[in-house]
Scaffold this motif. Structure first.
Motif, PDB file in Angstrom:
ATOM      1  N   GLY A   1       0.826  -1.204   0.000  1.00 23.96           N
ATOM      2  CA  GLY A   1       0.000   0.000   0.000  1.00 23.96           C
ATOM      3  C   GLY A   1       0.859   1.252   0.000  1.00 23.96           C
ATOM      4  N   ARG A   2       1.933   1.228   0.793  1.00 24.98           N
ATOM      5  CA  ARG A   2       2.839   2.366   0.854  1.00 24.98           C
ATOM      6  C   ARG A   2       3.541   2.565  -0.486  1.00 24.98           C
ATOM      7  NH1 ARG A   2       5.698   5.679   4.407  1.00 24.98           N
ATOM      8  NH2 ARG A   2       7.760   6.251   3.666  1.00 24.98           N
ATOM      9  N   LEU A   3       3.930   1.456  -1.115  1.00 30.08           N
ATOM     10  CA  LEU A   3       4.591   1.565  -2.416  1.00 30.08           C
ATOM     11  C   LEU A   3       3.670   2.242  -3.433  1.00 30.08           C
ATOM     12  CD1 LEU A   3       6.961   0.941  -4.333  1.00 30.08           C
ATOM     13  CD2 LEU A   3       5.939  -1.295  -4.744  1.00 30.08           C
ATOM     14  N   ALA A   4       2.382   1.864  -3.402  1.00 36.53           N
ATOM     15  CA  ALA A   4       1.419   2.475  -4.323  1.00 36.53           C
ATOM     16  C   ALA A   4       1.323   3.976  -4.064  1.00 36.53           C
ATOM     17  CB  ALA A   4       0.049   1.828  -4.157  1.00 36.53           C
ATOM     18  N   ILE A   5       1.225   4.343  -2.788  1.00 36.62           N
ATOM     19  CA  ILE A   5       1.109   5.760  -2.427  1.00 36.62           C
ATOM     20  C   ILE A   5       2.373   6.506  -2.852  1.00 36.62           C
ATOM     21  CG2 ILE A   5       1.044   7.353  -0.461  1.00 36.62           C
ATOM     22  CD1 ILE A   5      -0.806   5.264   0.910  1.00 36.62           C
ATOM     23  N   ARG A   6       3.549   5.905  -2.582  1.00 38.71           N
ATOM     24  CA  ARG A   6       4.809   6.572  -2.918  1.00 38.71           C
ATOM     25  C   ARG A   6       4.957   6.767  -4.428  1.00 38.71           C
ATOM     26  NH1 ARG A   6       9.959   3.383  -1.578  1.00 38.71           N
ATOM     27  NH2 ARG A   6       9.768   2.861  -3.757  1.00 38.71           N
ATOM     28  N   THR A   7       4.457   5.775  -5.190  1.00 41.91           N
ATOM     29  CA  THR A   7       4.542   5.884  -6.644  1.00 41.91           C
ATOM     30  C   THR A   7       3.713   7.076  -7.141  1.00 41.91           C
ATOM     31  OG1 THR A   7       4.752   3.484  -6.693  1.00 41.91           O
ATOM     32  CG2 THR A   7       4.291   4.570  -8.783  1.00 41.91           C
ATOM     33  N   VAL A   8       2.520   7.220  -6.591  1.00 41.88           N
ATOM     34  CA  VAL A   8       1.664   8.346  -6.988  1.00 41.88           C
ATOM     35  C   VAL A   8       2.288   9.665  -6.531  1.00 41.88           C
ATOM     36  CG1 VAL A   8      -0.593   9.450  -6.668  1.00 41.88           C
ATOM     37  CG2 VAL A   8      -0.466   6.974  -6.965  1.00 41.88           C
ATOM     38  N   VAL A   9       2.771   9.707  -5.281  1.00 45.52           N
ATOM     39  CA  VAL A   9       3.353  10.941  -4.739  1.00 45.52           C
ATOM     40  C   VAL A   9       4.580  11.345  -5.556  1.00 45.52           C
ATOM     41  CG1 VAL A   9       4.550  11.932  -2.751  1.00 45.52           C
ATOM     42  CG2 VAL A   9       2.476  10.622  -2.400  1.00 45.52           C
ATOM     43  N   ASN A  10       5.405  10.371  -5.918  1.00 47.46           N
ATOM     44  CA  ASN A  10       6.614  10.654  -6.691  1.00 47.46           C
ATOM     45  C   ASN A  10       6.255  11.322  -8.012  1.00 47.46           C
ATOM     46  OD1 ASN A  10       9.301  10.670  -7.335  1.00 47.46           O
ATOM     47  ND2 ASN A  10       9.368   8.543  -8.014  1.00 47.46           N
ATOM     48  N   LYS A  11       5.246  10.770  -8.676  1.00 47.33           N
ATOM     49  CA  LYS A  11       4.794  11.344  -9.949  1.00 47.33           C
ATOM     50  C   LYS A  11       4.211  12.744  -9.703  1.00 47.33           C
ATOM     51  CE  LYS A  11       3.730  10.504 -14.336  1.00 47.33           C
ATOM     52  NZ  LYS A  11       4.534   9.825 -15.353  1.00 47.33           N
ATOM     53  N   ALA A  12       3.429  12.860  -8.629  1.00 45.35           N
ATOM     54  CA  ALA A  12       2.775  14.141  -8.332  1.00 45.35           C
ATOM     55  C   ALA A  12       3.798  15.233  -8.054  1.00 45.35           C
ATOM     56  CB  ALA A  12       1.836  13.982  -7.139  1.00 45.35           C
ATOM     57  N   LEU A  13       4.910  14.892  -7.399  1.00 44.63           N
ATOM     58  CA  LEU A  13       5.908  15.916  -7.064  1.00 44.63           C
ATOM     59  C   LEU A  13       6.523  16.513  -8.334  1.00 44.63           C
ATOM     60  CD1 LEU A  13       7.708  14.454  -3.901  1.00 44.63           C
ATOM     61  CD2 LEU A  13       6.005  16.275  -4.030  1.00 44.63           C
ATOM     62  N   GLY A  14       6.673  15.691  -9.381  1.00 44.79           N
ATOM     63  CA  GLY A  14       7.176  16.201 -10.658  1.00 44.79           C
ATOM     64  C   GLY A  14       6.201  17.206 -11.254  1.00 44.79           C
ATOM     65  N   ILE A  15       4.913  16.876 -11.181  1.00 45.38           N
ATOM     66  CA  ILE A  15       3.882  17.768 -11.735  1.00 45.38           C
ATOM     67  C   ILE A  15       3.818  19.055 -10.905  1.00 45.38           C
ATOM     68  CG2 ILE A  15       1.416  17.986 -12.235  1.00 45.38           C
ATOM     69  CD1 ILE A  15       1.378  14.945 -12.724  1.00 45.38           C
ATOM     70  N   ILE A  16       3.919  18.915  -9.584  1.00 49.72           N
ATOM     71  CA  ILE A  16       3.883  20.082  -8.697  1.00 49.72           C
ATOM     72  C   ILE A  16       5.079  21.003  -8.979  1.00 49.72           C
ATOM     73  CG2 ILE A  16       4.221  20.762  -6.269  1.00 49.72           C
ATOM     74  CD1 ILE A  16       2.417  18.283  -5.575  1.00 49.72           C
ATOM     75  N   ALA A  17       6.262  20.406  -9.201  1.00 50.23           N
ATOM     76  CA  ALA A  17       7.462  21.211  -9.464  1.00 50.23           C
ATOM     77  C   ALA A  17       7.337  21.982 -10.771  1.00 50.23           C
ATOM     78  CB  ALA A  17       8.696  20.316  -9.505  1.00 50.23           C
ATOM     79  N   SER A  18       6.532  21.467 -11.710  1.00 49.98           N
ATOM     80  CA  SER A  18       6.382  22.153 -12.994  1.00 49.98           C
ATOM     81  C   SER A  18       5.231  23.149 -12.964  1.00 49.98           C
ATOM     82  CB  SER A  18       6.137  21.123 -14.102  1.00 49.98           C
ATOM     83  OG  SER A  18       4.759  20.826 -14.191  1.00 49.98           O
ATOM     84  N   ASP A  19       4.455  23.125 -11.889  1.00 48.90           N
ATOM     85  CA  ASP A  19       3.252  23.956 -11.805  1.00 48.90           C
ATOM     86  C   ASP A  19       3.605  25.332 -11.250  1.00 48.90           C
ATOM     87  OD1 ASP A  19       0.697  25.013 -11.143  1.00 48.90           O
ATOM     88  OD2 ASP A  19      -0.098  22.969 -11.076  1.00 48.90           O
TER      89      ASP A  19
END
Lengths: 148, 207
Positions: free
Chosen positions: B76-94
């Motif tokens: 479950g944590r791996l799933a969350i971390r995978t989404v968060v990791n992707k989200a941080l890239g999008i946040i950094a570009s926003d």
């Protein structure tokens, strides 16, 4: 009388120093228990960098940018934001640096672009992450290295 | 000085230490008992393992960490971390959000631990705590850190708090990250609902 007073002071000092030492030991053991077998952070050396484009890229430029970035050593991910006209890429900071990737992949395309830089002042604000330069942060990393 | 008081001087600190250590030990024992989970956490763990078989119990299942050699991680944590990791890239570009997360794009010396790694870890802790009801997030509470008055690192004197609009953009970026990873819409919906429960603490003008 003076002797007795000195004795008292001596024992009080020994007690205080002993207490301080034992409290410090408690802190060290606590941190030790906390970090034992924790292993390194995932993505410990993955760093992110961003470049802003002054005008929108056409599809040919986008394709070239992606292939240029993908060819750089240590590149892990590329995210192109077509709304804000920028690209965010992540890389292993043991294998490459943000400026070298910018020079080799983006600057050579001769498009108007600007690497995104974060000033020391910017870093003083923003989302809270543990400050590794604090005493506690340094102590934690020393203990973690010693027992893991 | 009497011997008894000398002994006392040494014994008192020792008692303190023993008390501290024993309290520490008890916490560890609690961690060893059944790990809390929720249907959403199980669904996320089930999804990251290829979405086959039964869902129950998949959240807390320990699997090999694909991004950290020799380490194990709850699915479950791996799933969350995978989404968060992707989200941080999008946040950094926003453009709207990058200013709140300067640590993501800060230059870090060769081979040093990056701000991305730290933020990814604490953000994953936070979401894991919210989703699974496990007590893994140890950072300060959201209300305190999202106001310049109570947490100097956040915002500025002119712009002390974040607002609803910022928060909507933030949740939108996380949802976009989850979508790009093909997380089912119903799961994204539940994650969104969960994130919005923190809106009152993060956006000053929340309803």
């Amino acid at each position: 009388m003076t002797m007795k007073l000195w004795q008292k002071i001596k024992w009080t000092l020994i007690g205080l120093v002993g207490l301080a030492f034992l409290l410090f030991l408690t802190l060290v053991i606590h941190i030790g228990v906390m970090v034992y077998h924790k292993g390194p952070l995932p993505f410990e050396h993955i760093q992110m960098a961003r470049t802003d484009f002054l005008s929108p890229l056409d599809s040919k430029q986008i394709a070239q940018l992606k292939s240029n970035l993908g060819a750089q050593k240590g590149i892990k991910s590329i995210y192109l934001n077509t709304k804000d006209h920028n690209v965010v890429y992540s890389f292993d900071n043991r294998e490459n640096s943000a400026s070298s990737i910018y020079q080799n992949a983006i600057n050579e395309m001769h498009i108007k672009a600007k690497p995104y830089t974060v000033s020391a002042k910017d870093l003083e604000s923003g989302c809270p992450v543990m400050n590794n330069h604090s005493f506690y942060g340094k102590l934690t990393s020393v203990i973690s290295k010693a027992i893991n | 000085m009497k011997t008894s008081s000398k002994i006392g001087l040494i014994l008192i600190p020792f008692t303190c230490i023993l008390l501290c250590l024993s309290s520490c030990h008890n916490n560890d024992k609690d961690d060893m008992t059944v790990i809390p989970t929720t249907p959403l956490y199980d669904t996320l763990g089930w999804f990251i393992q290829g979405a086959t078989g039964q869902v129950a119990g998949q959240g807390t299942k320990m699997i090999a960490d694909p991004d950290n050699d020799g380490q194990k991680i709850q699915a479950g944590r791996l799933a969350i971390r995978t989404v968060v990791n992707k989200a941080l890239g999008i946040i950094a570009s926003d453009n709207r959000l990058a200013v709140y997360f300067p640590t993501l794009l800060a230059e870090v010396g060769d081979g040093n631990t990056t701000g991305l790694a730290h933020l990814l870890n604490s953000f994953t802790d936070f979401v894991q705590t919210a989703v699974s009801k496990q007590d893994v997030y140890k950072g300060p509470d959201m209300k305190t850190v999202h106001n310049h008055a109570t947490f100097a690192r956040f915002g500025s004197a002119d712009h002390p708090t974040s607002n609803k609009q910022d928060f909507d953009v933030f949740v939108g970026d996380v949802a976009q990250a989850a979508q790009s990873l093909n997380v089912p819409a119903s799961v994204i919906g539940q994650l969104g609902t969960l994130l919005y429960t923190t809106e009152g603490d993060i956006a000053y003008d929340a309803d």
